[in-house]
Structures are given as C-alpha cells and as structure tokens.
Design a protein around this motif. Structure first.
Motif, PDB file in Angstrom:
ATOM      1  N   PHE A 149     -56.643  12.939 -24.189  1.00  0.00           N
ATOM      2  CA  PHE A 149     -57.040  14.146 -24.888  1.00  0.00           C
ATOM      3  C   PHE A 149     -55.999  15.246 -24.681  1.00  0.00           C
ATOM      4  N   ASN A 150     -55.987  16.165 -25.643  1.00  0.00           N
ATOM      5  CA  ASN A 150     -55.190  17.372 -25.473  1.00  0.00           C
ATOM      6  C   ASN A 150     -55.636  18.088 -24.202  1.00  0.00           C
ATOM      7  N   PRO A 151     -54.707  18.621 -23.392  1.00  0.00           N
ATOM      8  CA  PRO A 151     -55.107  19.306 -22.158  1.00  0.00           C
ATOM      9  C   PRO A 151     -56.082  20.460 -22.382  1.00  0.00           C
ATOM     10  N   ASN A 152     -56.128  20.978 -23.606  1.00  0.00           N
ATOM     11  CA  ASN A 152     -57.048  22.080 -23.907  1.00  0.00           C
ATOM     12  C   ASN A 152     -58.440  21.603 -24.328  1.00  0.00           C
ATOM     13  N   THR A 153     -58.641  20.276 -24.423  1.00  0.00           N
ATOM     14  CA  THR A 153     -59.943  19.748 -24.814  1.00  0.00           C
ATOM     15  C   THR A 153     -60.991  20.112 -23.770  1.00  0.00           C
ATOM     16  N   LYS A 154     -62.123  20.580 -24.234  1.00  0.00           N
ATOM     17  CA  LYS A 154     -63.218  20.962 -23.346  1.00  0.00           C
ATOM     18  C   LYS A 154     -64.329  19.914 -23.420  1.00  0.00           C
ATOM     19  N   ASP A 204     -68.218  24.487 -19.633  1.00  0.00           N
ATOM     20  CA  ASP A 204     -67.121  23.802 -20.317  1.00  0.00           C
ATOM     21  C   ASP A 204     -66.061  23.393 -19.300  1.00  0.00           C
ATOM     22  N   HIS A 205     -65.807  22.090 -19.230  1.00  0.00           N
ATOM     23  CA  HIS A 205     -64.886  21.533 -18.242  1.00  0.00           C
ATOM     24  C   HIS A 205     -63.676  20.929 -18.953  1.00  0.00           C
ATOM     25  N   SER A 206     -62.690  20.566 -18.177  1.00  0.00           N
ATOM     26  CA  SER A 206     -61.483  19.972 -18.757  1.00  0.00           C
ATOM     27  C   SER A 206     -60.850  19.008 -17.751  1.00  0.00           C
ATOM     28  N   HIS A 207     -59.769  18.364 -18.174  1.00  0.00           N
ATOM     29  CA  HIS A 207     -58.946  17.522 -17.317  1.00  0.00           C
ATOM     30  C   HIS A 207     -59.764  16.470 -16.538  1.00  0.00           C
ATOM     31  N   PRO A 208     -60.482  15.578 -17.238  1.00  0.00           N
ATOM     32  CA  PRO A 208     -61.146  14.496 -16.495  1.00  0.00           C
ATOM     33  C   PRO A 208     -60.119  13.733 -15.662  1.00  0.00           C
ATOM     34  N   SER A 209     -60.465  13.481 -14.395  1.00  0.00           N
ATOM     35  CA  SER A 209     -59.502  12.936 -13.441  1.00  0.00           C
ATOM     36  C   SER A 209     -60.072  11.716 -12.737  1.00  0.00           C
TER      37      SER A 209
END
Length: 471
Positions: free
Chosen positions: A336-341, A297-302
């Motif tokens: 997306f919300n920063p908590n989105t996975k 589970d990843h987050s914060h696409p950059s």
C-alpha cells in the motif's frame, strides 16, 4: 438388424446421459455436504452495556467442554459513568442444554466505548486470567482462585481510586506517573488481548506509556508483549530495554529505571500487536502505527517473527531487529501507499504450511486479505473478502473460513479460490438478519472440529455465542 443396432445405440446414449446426470447430481450433493456447517447458538442473546464493543479484545475462551466469556454490563442501579460491571460467564452443556453461571469481577468499570472491553484467557493449569477496565490506566487484572472456577478471583493489578476514575471519565485525566506495580509489566495500559502458543503457553499484548510522567504527547505509547511463566506465575515483558529517568516516571528509589517495549517511536503510537504461532511454535507478530497521538486511523502495517520465545525478533526475510522496533526499522507490508490509512486491528493467521495471512481494512474500502508469497518474498496482491468479513480462520483440514456481519459464514476449500456461503443467520420467517449481528470474533477449538463465534448486536446492546462445527 441395423434398426436394432440403432435402437441399442440410442438406448446406450440415453443410459450414458442418465449416468452423467446422476454423477453430476451426486457431485452437487457431495459439494453441498462438504461445505455444510452445523451452527448452534449456545448462548442466547444477553444484554450488555454499549461500552462492550469488542473490536480488538479476546472475550472468549474454551477448556474441557466449558466456554468462558467476559462482558461489560449495566449497573444494578443508576449509572454514574464509573459503575458498570465486568462479568465473567461459564457455560457447560447438559442433557437439558447449555447452562450458564456468572460472576461479577468489577463494579467500577468506566463507561468508555471502544476502550474498556475486557479480555480473558485460561492458562495450561486451568486458571482464568482477565484484564479489564483500562484506558491509559494501571493494570486492572485478576486471576481465578481455582482452576476453571469463576466463583472467586484474586486481584493482581494496581488499585485505582474512585476519584481518579471520575477524573478520567469526566476530564480525561490520567494521573498515573509510576512505573507500574502490577503482576504484568507496564503502566497506563490500553487494549489488552491474550494469545496462546502451540504449547498452550500464555501471552498478552497491550499498549502502554514508556514515559508515564511526561505530558501526554511525550509519553511514548508503545506496543507491549508479555509472556506468562506457568510455574512462577509471573509475567515477563518481551522486547528491548529502554532506560527512563525521574523526569519520565515517578520512582520510589534511584534516578533511573528500565522498561521493555516491543515497539516504540516517539511521535508515533504503536498499535494492537496480534500474535500467531506456526507449527514449529515460532511467534509471528503483526501491528500498526499512527503518527502523533491515539486515533482510529492507523498506517504502516508491520511484521516480525521470533523462533526463541521472544528473545530475538526478525523481519520476514530474516533480518534481525534491534529492539525495541521503531517506525524506521519495522518490516512493513509493502502493498500500500505509505499514506494509506487502516482501521485496526490487523487479523493475523497462519495456514497449515505456516504461510502468514493478514486481514486488513483500508478506511472507506472493503476488507482485504493478503498472504506472504515465499517465492517472490513479498506480500500477495490484496484479495477482497466476502461481505467484507471481519475475521477468518483455517480449520484442521486447511480450509479457510470467513466470518462477516450478519452473521454470515463463508468457506473456501484449500483446492479452490472461490468462496461459498455456508450459513446466513435468518429469523423465524426466513428473513435475512444481516443488520442485526456484527463484530464476529472467532475462537478455534480443533479437538472438537469447532469454531466459537462471539457476535455483538449492531446496536451494541446484546451479545451471543454461536458454535460452528465443520465436520
């Protein structure tokens, strides 16, 4: 006379209706033809190991009418967990159909789902590069002895002892504290993937440990990018200099060394940089983060881009990064919300006008596509992909194609926002095989007006290669 005129008018109306129906019918025929695709399996399903799950790798290449693939396959005898085979195949079309030859690159590939899948590429001189069998290991990397020839390969990685492979397989031990002695910079490598720019220069992305001697949680799992020098036949890391000491890495001399990560933040893992190159050959990069250690589970696409081959990097709105990029400084996709996975990897694409597109999958939801809106200087609202397509690509005419499990193929004209199903894999009885073929990965071959699609059976036991011609 009045009745004759009435008859003439009625006949004219009938003729007009017939003409209108004919025009509409011809339009339907034209529409169906314009959305057609010639689809052919050029490699019939072959058996592979269940450790050959290709979600992030680049397992297929094309050059001069020849198709190359790389797989993980079962050993010739009883499996020990560290004796799978990494196999390269080369296919050429003849008057009798497609002929495929094979070569075994490695016979000590570790049985490790999701991690040890190989990637391959072909440089501008025709040499075949393959990176394989790595999960937090030194580089396992080989290059063909001759151009476009799979009969021999030169190992340019770092030898790993059989006992160390057993320790990794059985106890997840990674006793590799050195700075790395391979042709490609870095150590404790995972997720290698190759990319090409518009000049056919070769790049590789990967995850590596900037402090390989530290405890696992303190190693700093960074995103790496390296570029290949065709004349010198050497790789150079792109990013920012990061100084480490003898407590971080086993040094043969001196008290410090320098590594060059593209992105790193301690307490976070940088994941799966994807590259794409626009019409001006500017490099675009998308990647993910994960708080803490590795996981799915990843987050914060950059996002970042570079106009000078990776010497400097900028955010989408033009702010220059200080390298290496950190979780705090990364230009994040603000949808997306920063908590989105999310599940990785991100899929990155550029349209004919050099607009970036991203394909993302929020966990538990359908995959979505977003593009950068230059007028609003922000990312567009997420658009649901048809059948939750896993890959997408523009053809030479600017039409967008989507590839979903099935195999299902969709197309969207650059003049419309509606998707049309143009191909669905079916068995001999015409039944849908939607649950049979998964994980489509697409390579575009513009000079042939063709996509090559690498598909994996949904039980992970086979792969096949399909050509899709859009003209």
């Amino acid at each position: 006379m009045k009745n004759a005129n009435k008859h003439y008018l009625n006949q004219e109306l009938i003729d007009t209706n017939i003409i209108r129906k004919l025009i509409f019918f011809l339009f339907l025929i034209y529409s169906s033809v314009s959305y057609c695709a010639q689809v052919e399996d050029i490699l019939a399903p072959i058996k592979v190991s269940k450790s050959n799950i290709s979600t992030w790798a680049t397992p297929i290449a094309y050059r001069d009418g020849q198709v190359f693939i790389v797989t993980v396959e079962q050993p010739d005898n009883v499996s020990t967990g560290i004796n799978l085979k990494t196999v390269i195949r080369k296919g050429e079309k003849s008057s009798e159909g497609w002929k495929w030859d094979s070569f075994v690159v490695d016979t000590e590939t570790i049985d490790d789902q999701w991690h040890n899948v190989p990637s391959l590429a072909i440089d501008a001189n025709g040499y075949i590069h393959v990176a394989y069998n790595m999960h937090n290991m030194p580089w396992q990397y080989s290059v063909s002895t001759n151009p476009l020839d799979i009969k021999g390969f030169e190992f340019k990685g770092e030898i790993v002892k059989t006992l160390d492979k057993l320790a990794l397989k059985q106890f997840k031990r990674t006793p590799f504290p050195g700075i790395g002695e391979s042709a490609i910079p870095g150590n404790q490598i995972t997720y290698p993937a190759f990319f090409y720019d518009k000049k056919d220069d070769l790049y590789i992305t990967y995850r590596f440990a900037v402090r390989p001697r530290q405890s696992f949680k303190n190693r700093g799992l960074a995103a790496g990018i390296a570029k290949y020098d065709l004349e010198k036949r050497t790789w150079t890391a792109l990013g920012g200099d990061f100084v480490i000491g003898s407590e971080d890495v086993l040094l043969k001399k001196g008290n410090s060394a320098t590594v060059t990560p593209f992105a790193v933040s301690f307490g976070w893992t940088a994941y799966l940089p994807r590259l794409a190159f626009d019409s001006g050959n500017r490099m675009h990069i998308a990647w993910m983060w994960r708080k803490g250690g590795p996981g799915s589970d990843h987050s914060h696409p950059s996002y970042a881009w570079s106009a000078d081959g990776g010497k400097t990097f900028f955010s989408l709105i033009g702010n220059q990064y200080k390298l290496p990029i950190t979780i705090e400084t990364a230009d994040k996709v603000n949808l997306f919300n920063p908590n989105t996975k999310f599940y990785g990897p991100t899929r990155l694409l550029l349209d004919p006008e050099d607009t970036p597109y991203l394909l993302l999958q929020p966990i538990g939801k359908t995959r979505v596509m977003t593009r950068f809106d230059r007028n609003k200087m922000t990312w567009s609202n997420p658009e649901t992909m048809p059948s939750s397509a896993l890959d997408f690509e523009f053809d030479a005419k600017g039409n967008l194609w989507a590839f979903a499990n099935g195999l299902k193929i969709y197309k969207r004209s650059r003049l419309t926002n509606s998707w049309q199903l143009v191909f669905e894999d079916r068995d001999a009885k015409g039944k849908n095989k939607a649950k049979k073929w998964c994980q489509p990965k697409v390579l575009i071959v513009p000079e042939k007006s063709m996509f090559l699609v690498h598909s994996q059976s949904c039980d992970f036991e086979r792969i096949k290669i399909t050509s899709v011609r859009w003209d």
